[in-house]
Each structure stands twice: as C-alpha cells, then as structure tokens.
Design an enzyme around this catalytic site. Structure first.
Site, short mmCIF file in Angstrom:
data_model
loop_
_atom_site.label_atom_id
_atom_site.label_comp_id
_atom_site.label_asym_id
_atom_site.label_seq_id
_atom_site.Cartn_x
_atom_site.Cartn_y
_atom_site.Cartn_z
CB CYS A 91 -0.98 -0.05 1.16
SG CYS A 91 -2.40 1.06 0.93
CG HIS A 181 -3.48 -3.70 3.10
ND1 HIS A 181 -2.53 -3.17 3.94
CD2 HIS A 181 -4.10 -2.66 2.51
CE1 HIS A 181 -2.58 -1.85 3.88
NE2 HIS A 181 -3.52 -1.52 3.02
CD GLU A 183 -0.80 -5.96 5.43
OE1 GLU A 183 -1.17 -4.85 5.82
OE2 GLU A 183 -0.83 -6.28 4.23
#
Length: 237
Positions: A91, A181, A183
């Site tokens: 990001c 994202h 993660e």
C-alpha cells in the site's frame, strides 16, 4: 553484507503491523525486526538485513510534514533497489517504491477500494519469482483512496483490478510493490475505522463478511507469496 535472516519491517501506524505476513515470513525462515518510527523508534540509515518490508499507512510517500521519518524510509527503499536487497512495499510502501523508482502517486485518485477485491494477473506475472503460477484472479484485501498513476520506467506490471490498474509490480530483480494488503485478514477489517468507511458509503461488517467468505483463497495465495519472498531473501542473504 554478512549473512543474516533478519528482515527490517517499517510500520507507519499503530494498527498497521505485519499481520499474517509476520508469521508466514517467520515460517519461511526470516527473523523480523519491526521498527515503529511513529512511536519514536529510529530507522537505520542503511540496510544490514536480508530483506525490507515497508507497510501501509494513511500518508502519501512524501508526506514528510506529518510523518518526518518517511524521508529515511525512502532512503531505505533506494538502498534496497541499489543493492538488490529483496523488498516488498505494501500500500503506502508500494507507492513509496513507485515514487522512489521514478513513478507517480496521486492522492484520492480514482475510485477507492475496500475489502476483498478480485485481481487479474497480467501475462508478465507468469515468470515472476513471487507471482508465477498463482490463480488468474486471486482475491486481495484493499484499503486505499490514493493510487499509483504511473509505474517507474522499466517496471514489470504484474496485476490489476477493475478500479485500480497498478495493483502489483516489480522494479529490477527483487523489489515488489503492491497496492493491496496481503498481510491483512477478515478479523483485521473489524478494527478499521467505521467512520472513515461510512464516509465512502461502505459498511465495515459487510466488508468483513465478504472477506471471510474469501478467507481460504486469501490465505492460500498470499501465504505462498510470503514463503517465496522468504526463500528469495534467505538465498540472497
């Protein structure tokens, strides 16, 4: 550089930690050193690490007035590029990679993306060290209003979405940027600012439910990418 498995992780906000990638990189044999400059923890001026992971945050890559550590973070990205130290920017981190390498980012550009979103891999992903062999349309969790509007010259454009063209790219041999994202998780969406999402006409609980429905695919795809990155960093360390 001496052999090391330590990965430097730059965390820009209290809620923006490495999430599931922390566990997956550890599973892949990397040790994480998470630095939180927003809390006063100093970033190093030079990388002495196997890899670099630059996380997201509610800033533009050059928002030095609000986040003065960004200048040092950009220097670390440049260091990774110059010395071909494996890195992933997520990001804000991906936007930082784009700008450091000569691309461009615009604030509040295009349509925002929130929650689980269908990506489309491009042909260039077929032989990419991280993205090869992934499903043609993997889901990914999004949470952005700013966007990359121009990739660096010579970058490999790897993935796009319906609303945002530059979802994943590689600069050189070992630096990846992603707008999404990998993660994140459905549980993490429950911690996002409901007020911010409502301003964009989005319901947080609905986002969480949709991401939960994609949970198996989210885990399978982005765990594999994390493990590939860990192997690359170990082999180059």
């Amino acid at each position: 550089m001496a052999h090391t498995t330590e990965t430097l992780v730059v965390q820009h906000t209290p809620g923006g930690g490495p999430g599931r990638w922390g566990a997956w990189l550890a599973e892949g044999g990397l040790d994480l050193r998470v630095v939180r400059p927003y809390a006063g923890e100093p970033l190093p001026d030079r990388l002495e690490h196997a890899a670099l992971l630059v996380l997201g945050g509610a800033y533009l890559p050059d928002d030095d007035a609000r986040a003065p550590w960004l200048a040092t973070a950009r220097g670390l990205v440049r260091d990774a590029l110059d010395r071909e130290i494996p890195m992933v920017g997520i990001c804000l981190g991906g936007q930082m990679l784009a700008t450091v390498a000569g691309g461009a980012v615009q604030p509040e550009y295009g349509e925002p993306e929130f929650g689980s979103t269908r990506l489309t891999l491009r042909a260039e992903a077929a032989d990419d060290p991280l993205f090869h062999g992934l499903p043609a349309h993997p889901p990914a969790i999004e949470n952005h209003v700013d966007a990359i509007v121009r990739l660096p010259e010579g970058a490999r454009w790897l993935a796009r979405s319906e609303r945002c063209p530059y979802q994943a790219f590689r600069v050189g041999t070992a630096a990846w940027g992603v707008q999404f994202h990998p993660e994140s998780s459905p549980e993490r969406i429950a911690l996002w600012s409901a007020e911010r999402l409502e301003r964009h006409g989005v319901d947080r609980e609905e986002l969480r439910r949709r991401a939960a429905a994609d949970e198996a695919a989210l885990t399978e795809v982005w765990r594999e990418v994390a493990l590939r990155f860990a192997a690359l960093a170990r082999n180059r360390g």
